[in-house]
Design a protein around this motif. Structure first.
Motif, mmCIF file in Angstrom:
data_model
loop_
_atom_site.group_PDB
_atom_site.id
_atom_site.type_symbol
_atom_site.label_atom_id
_atom_site.label_comp_id
_atom_site.label_asym_id
_atom_site.label_seq_id
_atom_site.Cartn_x
_atom_site.Cartn_y
_atom_site.Cartn_z
ATOM 1 N N THR A 78 0.854 -1.178 0.000
ATOM 2 C CA THR A 78 0.000 0.000 0.000
ATOM 3 C C THR A 78 0.888 1.225 0.000
ATOM 4 O OG1 THR A 78 -1.842 -1.067 1.140
ATOM 5 C CG2 THR A 78 -1.737 1.326 1.230
ATOM 6 N N VAL A 79 0.635 2.084 -0.930
ATOM 7 C CA VAL A 79 1.424 3.293 -1.070
ATOM 8 C C VAL A 79 0.501 4.500 -0.998
ATOM 9 C CG1 VAL A 79 2.873 4.635 -2.620
ATOM 10 C CG2 VAL A 79 3.204 2.184 -2.439
ATOM 11 N N SER A 80 0.892 5.469 -0.198
ATOM 12 C CA SER A 80 0.126 6.695 -0.071
ATOM 13 C C SER A 80 0.893 7.853 -0.692
ATOM 14 C CB SER A 80 -0.144 6.999 1.416
ATOM 15 O OG SER A 80 -0.957 6.007 1.988
ATOM 16 N N LEU A 81 0.141 8.808 -1.172
ATOM 17 C CA LEU A 81 0.719 10.023 -1.720
ATOM 18 C C LEU A 81 0.100 11.202 -0.979
ATOM 19 C CD1 LEU A 81 2.622 11.148 -3.939
ATOM 20 C CD2 LEU A 81 0.566 11.498 -5.331
ATOM 21 N N GLN A 82 0.890 11.810 -0.111
ATOM 22 C CA GLN A 82 0.462 12.995 0.605
ATOM 23 C C GLN A 82 0.791 14.208 -0.247
ATOM 24 O OE1 GLN A 82 -1.190 13.339 3.563
ATOM 25 N NE2 GLN A 82 -1.220 15.551 3.206
ATOM 26 N N MET A 83 -0.247 14.976 -0.574
ATOM 27 C CA MET A 83 -0.060 16.124 -1.456
ATOM 28 C C MET A 83 -0.360 17.394 -0.674
ATOM 29 S SD MET A 83 -1.818 14.609 -4.939
ATOM 30 C CE MET A 83 -3.463 14.570 -4.235
ATOM 31 N N ASP A 84 0.669 18.183 -0.453
ATOM 32 C CA ASP A 84 0.541 19.446 0.285
ATOM 33 C C ASP A 84 0.823 20.622 -0.639
ATOM 34 O OD1 ASP A 84 2.201 17.742 2.969
ATOM 35 O OD2 ASP A 84 0.051 18.099 2.759
ATOM 36 N N SER A 85 0.436 21.792 -0.177
ATOM 37 C CA SER A 85 0.667 23.031 -0.948
ATOM 38 C C SER A 85 0.204 22.870 -2.388
ATOM 39 C CB SER A 85 2.162 23.409 -0.899
ATOM 40 O OG SER A 85 2.596 23.594 0.428
#
Length: 122
Positions: A78-85
């Motif tokens: 399981t891979v997550s992609l945290q997208m900020d700004s």
């Protein structure tokens, strides 16, 4: 049979954050690329970020370095992609995919999720 289950996405204002997750199952390789991609209308699909399952390696496109973070669970699939700004240019359909080869190249990937839409408004 390879399955890629994506979750997350949605709409957010510029400067906000979103988190995408992708769980891969049924892939027979011990070491493979698991990546996130995006495709905006009228543009080619591009690699956003990728990891190698079974190895310590990450890749980020220049356009998201310092804003996006890709991470894996302890189980590795399981891979997550945290997208900020987030910026309006991040608006696109986001896909996860798996493949064996050079993780920074779209042509490496041969199994794709259905995609999840990310919309960033100004």
């Amino acid at each position: 049979q390879v399955q890629l289950l994506e979750s997350g996405g949605g709409s957010v204002q510029a400067g906000g954050s979103l988190r995408l997750s992708c769980t891969a199952s049924g892939y027979s390789y011990m070491k493979y690329c698991l990546g996130w991609f995006r495709q905006a209308p009228g543009k080619e699909r591009e690699v956003v970020a990728a990891v190698v399952v079974g190895q310590s390696y990450t890749y980020y496109a220049d356009s998201v370095k310092g804003r996006f973070t890709i991470s894996r669970t302890n189980a590795g699939n399981t891979v997550s992609l945290q997208m900020d700004s987030l910026i309006t240019e991040d608006t696109a359909m986001y896909y996860c995919a798996v493949g064996v080869g050079r993780c920074a190249e779209v042509s490496t990937y041969n199994n794709w999720g259905q995609g999840t839409l990310v919309t960033v408004s100004s």
